[in-house]
Write a protein that holds these residues in place. Structure first.
Motif, PDB file in Angstrom:
ATOM      1  N   GLU A  84      -9.812 -32.549 -11.461  1.00  0.00           N
ATOM      2  CA  GLU A  84      -8.973 -32.547 -10.260  1.00  0.00           C
ATOM      3  C   GLU A  84      -7.571 -33.063 -10.555  1.00  0.00           C
ATOM      4  OE1 GLU A  84      -8.926 -34.324  -5.685  1.00  0.00           O
ATOM      5  OE2 GLU A  84     -10.578 -34.796  -7.048  1.00  0.00           O
ATOM      6  N   ILE A 106     -13.012 -34.931  -0.976  1.00  0.00           N
ATOM      7  CA  ILE A 106     -13.213 -33.486  -0.874  1.00  0.00           C
ATOM      8  C   ILE A 106     -13.291 -32.892  -2.275  1.00  0.00           C
ATOM      9  CG2 ILE A 106     -12.239 -31.304  -0.065  1.00  0.00           C
ATOM     10  CD1 ILE A 106     -13.091 -33.055   2.227  1.00  0.00           C
ATOM     11  N   ASP A 107     -14.378 -32.193  -2.587  1.00  0.00           N
ATOM     12  CA  ASP A 107     -14.525 -31.484  -3.859  1.00  0.00           C
ATOM     13  C   ASP A 107     -14.792 -30.020  -3.562  1.00  0.00           C
ATOM     14  OD1 ASP A 107     -14.190 -33.389  -5.966  1.00  0.00           O
ATOM     15  OD2 ASP A 107     -16.072 -34.317  -5.344  1.00  0.00           O
ATOM     16  N   ILE A 108     -13.848 -29.146  -3.916  1.00  0.00           N
ATOM     17  CA  ILE A 108     -13.926 -27.728  -3.573  1.00  0.00           C
ATOM     18  C   ILE A 108     -14.623 -26.945  -4.684  1.00  0.00           C
ATOM     19  CG2 ILE A 108     -12.626 -25.642  -3.020  1.00  0.00           C
ATOM     20  CD1 ILE A 108     -12.295 -27.658  -0.856  1.00  0.00           C
ATOM     21  N   ALA A 166     -13.835 -22.711   2.852  1.00  0.00           N
ATOM     22  CA  ALA A 166     -14.189 -23.388   1.603  1.00  0.00           C
ATOM     23  C   ALA A 166     -15.675 -23.680   1.568  1.00  0.00           C
ATOM     24  CB  ALA A 166     -13.399 -24.683   1.453  1.00  0.00           C
ATOM     25  N   ARG A 189     -17.778 -26.644  -0.279  1.00  0.00           N
ATOM     26  CA  ARG A 189     -17.320 -27.904  -0.861  1.00  0.00           C
ATOM     27  C   ARG A 189     -18.334 -29.021  -0.637  1.00  0.00           C
ATOM     28  NH1 ARG A 189     -12.487 -29.456   3.499  1.00  0.00           N
ATOM     29  NH2 ARG A 189     -13.841 -30.037   5.239  1.00  0.00           N
ATOM     30  N   ASN A 192     -18.063 -32.629   0.978  1.00  0.00           N
ATOM     31  CA  ASN A 192     -17.187 -33.409   1.853  1.00  0.00           C
ATOM     32  C   ASN A 192     -17.864 -34.750   2.083  1.00  0.00           C
ATOM     33  OD1 ASN A 192     -15.550 -34.459   3.822  1.00  0.00           O
ATOM     34  ND2 ASN A 192     -15.664 -32.701   5.190  1.00  0.00           N
ATOM     35  N   ARG A 240      -8.971 -24.695  -3.121  1.00  0.00           N
ATOM     36  CA  ARG A 240      -8.767 -23.950  -1.878  1.00  0.00           C
ATOM     37  C   ARG A 240      -7.309 -23.496  -1.838  1.00  0.00           C
ATOM     38  NH1 ARG A 240      -8.181 -27.111   3.795  1.00  0.00           N
ATOM     39  NH2 ARG A 240      -7.346 -25.395   5.048  1.00  0.00           N
ATOM     40  N   GLN A 274      -4.279 -26.029  -2.133  1.00  0.00           N
ATOM     41  CA  GLN A 274      -4.040 -27.159  -1.243  1.00  0.00           C
ATOM     42  C   GLN A 274      -3.992 -28.449  -2.060  1.00  0.00           C
ATOM     43  OE1 GLN A 274      -3.685 -27.305   2.133  1.00  0.00           O
ATOM     44  NE2 GLN A 274      -4.124 -25.193   2.698  1.00  0.00           N
ATOM     45  N   ASN A 278      -4.671 -31.960  -3.411  1.00  0.00           N
ATOM     46  CA  ASN A 278      -5.835 -32.844  -3.445  1.00  0.00           C
ATOM     47  C   ASN A 278      -7.124 -32.157  -2.996  1.00  0.00           C
ATOM     48  OD1 ASN A 278      -4.246 -35.035  -4.320  1.00  0.00           O
ATOM     49  ND2 ASN A 278      -3.679 -35.508  -2.209  1.00  0.00           N
ATOM     50  N   GLN A 279      -7.187 -30.832  -3.120  1.00  0.00           N
ATOM     51  CA  GLN A 279      -8.421 -30.129  -2.781  1.00  0.00           C
ATOM     52  C   GLN A 279      -8.844 -29.269  -3.973  1.00  0.00           C
ATOM     53  OE1 GLN A 279      -9.356 -28.645   0.984  1.00  0.00           O
ATOM     54  NE2 GLN A 279      -8.126 -30.105   2.100  1.00  0.00           N
TER      55      GLN A 279
END
Length: 241
Positions: free
Chosen positions: A19, A54-56, A72, A74, A76, A159, A170, A172-173
């Protein structure tokens, strides 16, 4: 990258996402796809390395089609979630949390919005088990067309951002962790037994070789076997990321 038990089918490769490095794969499809956003299945094996937030796993574009109904798949706050944003805010999210960073999870979303019963329109599975203990659930209306599998930008590990620039995510996603055997089936709502089975000795959910699956126009299968071409689609459709 293999499981903890001996199987007749081993997943030999995975892809690690960081990330902090804003890592992702992306592709914009040129056609509406077989399922026209109504019917599709998404499956993959994941191993998480960061918890919370949040981990997409996968996201679909926001403005490419002229509206803001992006979505998405993910984790959450460690709950597994399928979510659609903006004017049609549909959400299916588990009460269960998945915090074992030593484990591989098989995650799957199976969608068919043509179904008359709302709970049959979006089904979440983890390790072969349908998740029925849900929170904040809002199922899509009948025959709703998601952007998944349509002429939109799709991202793996992120995302898409609202400016619709290819490959821009996006803030931090993103995804932190590993992925393996990522499938998108365009036009079919499948069962987890199309991708895995319980080991008869240990009872552990394990992968199987996926055979005789019709991928549909925008379907794909990423096995991450070629380090020089990580987005190579092995479905036969040539839907490379």
């Amino acid at each position: 990258n293999r499981g903890s038990i001996s199987t007749g089918y081993d997943i030999d490769n995975s892809l690690k996402f960081e990330e902090d490095n804003s890592e992702s794969l992306w592709k914009t499809f040129s056609s509406e796809g077989t399922g026209t956003g109504k019917t599709f299945t998404i499956s993959g094996w994941v191993k998480r390395t960061e918890l919370g937030g949040i981990d997409i796993f996968m996201g679909v574009g926001r403005d490419v089609g002229g509206d803001a109904n992006d979505g998405a798949i993910r984790f959450n706050s460690d709950q597994f979630q399928f979510v659609n944003f903006a004017s049609n805010a549909y959400n299916v999210r588990t009460n269960a949390v998945f915090r074992d960073t030593s484990a591989w999870y098989h995650i799957m979303v199976a969608v068919d919005t043509t179904q008359g019963t709302d709970s049959n329109r979006v089904k979440l599975y983890v390790n072969g088990e349908q998740q029925t203990s849900l929170t904040g659930t809002a199922y899509p209306t009948q025959n709703y067309q998601f952007k998944w599998g349509r002429a939109e930008e799709h991202m793996i590990g992120a995302r898409p951002d609202s400016d619709a620039t290819a490959g821009v995510a996006q803030v931090n996603q993103f995804w932190s962790g590993y992925m393996a055997d990522v499938y998108f089936i365009d036009g079919l709502q499948l069962a987890p037994t199309d991708f895995g089975e319980y080991d008869e000795d240990s009872g552990i959910w394990k992968p199987i070789e996926v055979e005789d699956v019709t991928y549909g126009t925008n379907g794909f299968y990423l096995d991450f076997a070629d380090a020089s071409d990580l987005g190579d689609d092995e479905s036969g459709n040539g839907n490379d990321f």
